[in-house]
Design a protein around this motif. Sequence first.
Motif, PDB file in Angstrom:
ATOM      1  N   THR A   1     -35.918  67.303 -42.114  1.00  0.00           N
ATOM      2  CA  THR A   1     -35.861  67.411 -43.571  1.00  0.00           C
ATOM      3  C   THR A   1     -34.899  66.389 -44.163  1.00  0.00           C
ATOM      4  O   THR A   1     -35.235  65.660 -45.098  1.00  0.00           O
TER       5      THR A   1
ATOM      6  N   ALA B   1     -41.134  65.600 -45.630  1.00  0.00           N
ATOM      7  CA  ALA B   1     -39.883  66.331 -45.419  1.00  0.00           C
ATOM      8  C   ALA B   1     -40.023  67.801 -45.798  1.00  0.00           C
ATOM      9  O   ALA B   1     -39.296  68.664 -45.270  1.00  0.00           O
ATOM     10  N   TYR B   2     -40.962  68.097 -46.694  1.00  0.00           N
ATOM     11  CA  TYR B   2     -41.050  69.467 -47.202  1.00  0.00           C
ATOM     12  C   TYR B   2     -41.887  70.387 -46.327  1.00  0.00           C
ATOM     13  O   TYR B   2     -42.026  71.573 -46.637  1.00  0.00           O
TER      14      TYR B   2
ATOM     15  N   ALA C   1     -38.848  71.584 -44.574  1.00  0.00           N
ATOM     16  CA  ALA C   1     -38.034  72.184 -45.632  1.00  0.00           C
ATOM     17  C   ALA C   1     -38.558  73.559 -46.018  1.00  0.00           C
ATOM     18  O   ALA C   1     -37.773  74.484 -46.277  1.00  0.00           O
TER      19      ALA C   1
END
Length: 459
Positions: free
Chosen positions: A275, A299-300, A303
Amino acid sequence: MIRTYRQAALLILLLSGLFATVYNAFVPLHGDEAYYWLWSHHLQAGYYDHPPMIAFLIALTDLVSEAEWGVRLGNVLAMSVAGWVIFRLLEALRDARTGLWGVLIFTSVVLVHAGYTIMTTDSPLILFWSLALWSTYRVITRARTIDFFLTGLFIGAMMLSKYTSVLYLMALLLFMLLRRRDLFASWRTWMAIGVALAVVSPMLWWNYAHDWISFLFQLHHGGAKEHMMWNWAGELIGSQFAVFTPVFAGVLFYFLGKEKLFVQNDALFFLALMTVTPLLFFLYKSLHTHIELNYTAPAYISATVLTAYILSVRHMKRTFYAGLAVALTLSLVARAGLLFWLPVVQDRMYGNQEAVAMLERHRQADDALYANHLALAALVSYYTPDHAPVRIPTPTRYSQYDMWDDGAPYREGLYLAPEDKTAVLAERFENVALLDTLTVQRGLKRTKTYYLYRVSGSR
């Protein structure tokens, strides 16, 4: 009847995919989407702008349909797989109920709704990034040979999707250096590296044969500024609270800095690095170049896992429901805007179909077709009934069109542009005649005008 959290998660992903597929049928293609669709009709191991995976993914969905919803089926596949990976990771880390929370978070936020809609190179990147997350997690937790093999396979496919996949490698290398140096001594790690290189080798060879043209384009892409652009960095930071909602982003970033669990547990530490690494990289880049919202999307995936995990561990049920309400509200507003107020929300997607219809009314049997830019050229090809080839005879940025162009003289035909190109066309053609114009809305109060010319006599 839904009896388990797993069944509920699958149902949510199925309904989200079906909704997105129907919705996508009513949204015209963006110029970039048409450009990638054109690539799917010219399959090769690499392209000037990006690696080739998006072309092969669209070529696969073309077998189902080449309508707007068919071109975007790859989005539905990518987001559905990512959602299922989120469930499986949370199921393994915590329990199935937390996995369902992760799926609900993922399918509610604006970033994912945008991902379901617009086909970009992030779609195959998210598909293989999420699969690599799962297989790497299995390497960390059970370390079977098949896990190493699949990790190499998915990382290779990821690298064929978008060059920013190198951020996954950076985060993985950092994790191995900090927590799992023993993996460097395993022959299976080097087997995984060999598999990844084998998968990516056709694209590397294509770049080598073309003087690394695609790598060089991406290296200099974006128009970097010499001085610090603090406003761009501030815009990127603020946008993360919009695309992931203020509630979920607040929980994520607060606990990323505070939560000791991420350090104590290898798997959570790995997900935290997956993340933080892309987010910090793009934050640094935003100081010198403008960063689009979709760049941080991979990244999410991790995340979302971390956010759902924290909400569950901390028993923050009210916060979860509040975040869900905010996310769904923002996403529904965004979807309604794209559907009903397209000229205001995304003016570059509005008017192109009507402009191509204008071109069709004036088109004669032997006319060549021209446009001013790669996006409009691809849209003309997509929306003409015979998917006619289009060339770009006037100055614009270098693109895959230039690599395909054989340099033949320009024949008589029609030229379409969203601005007056009379003077520029006169340098390329002996005869330039304005045939028609089309004015459409652009934003709240502005307009844009498409100009259609008949040109002949190549200079």
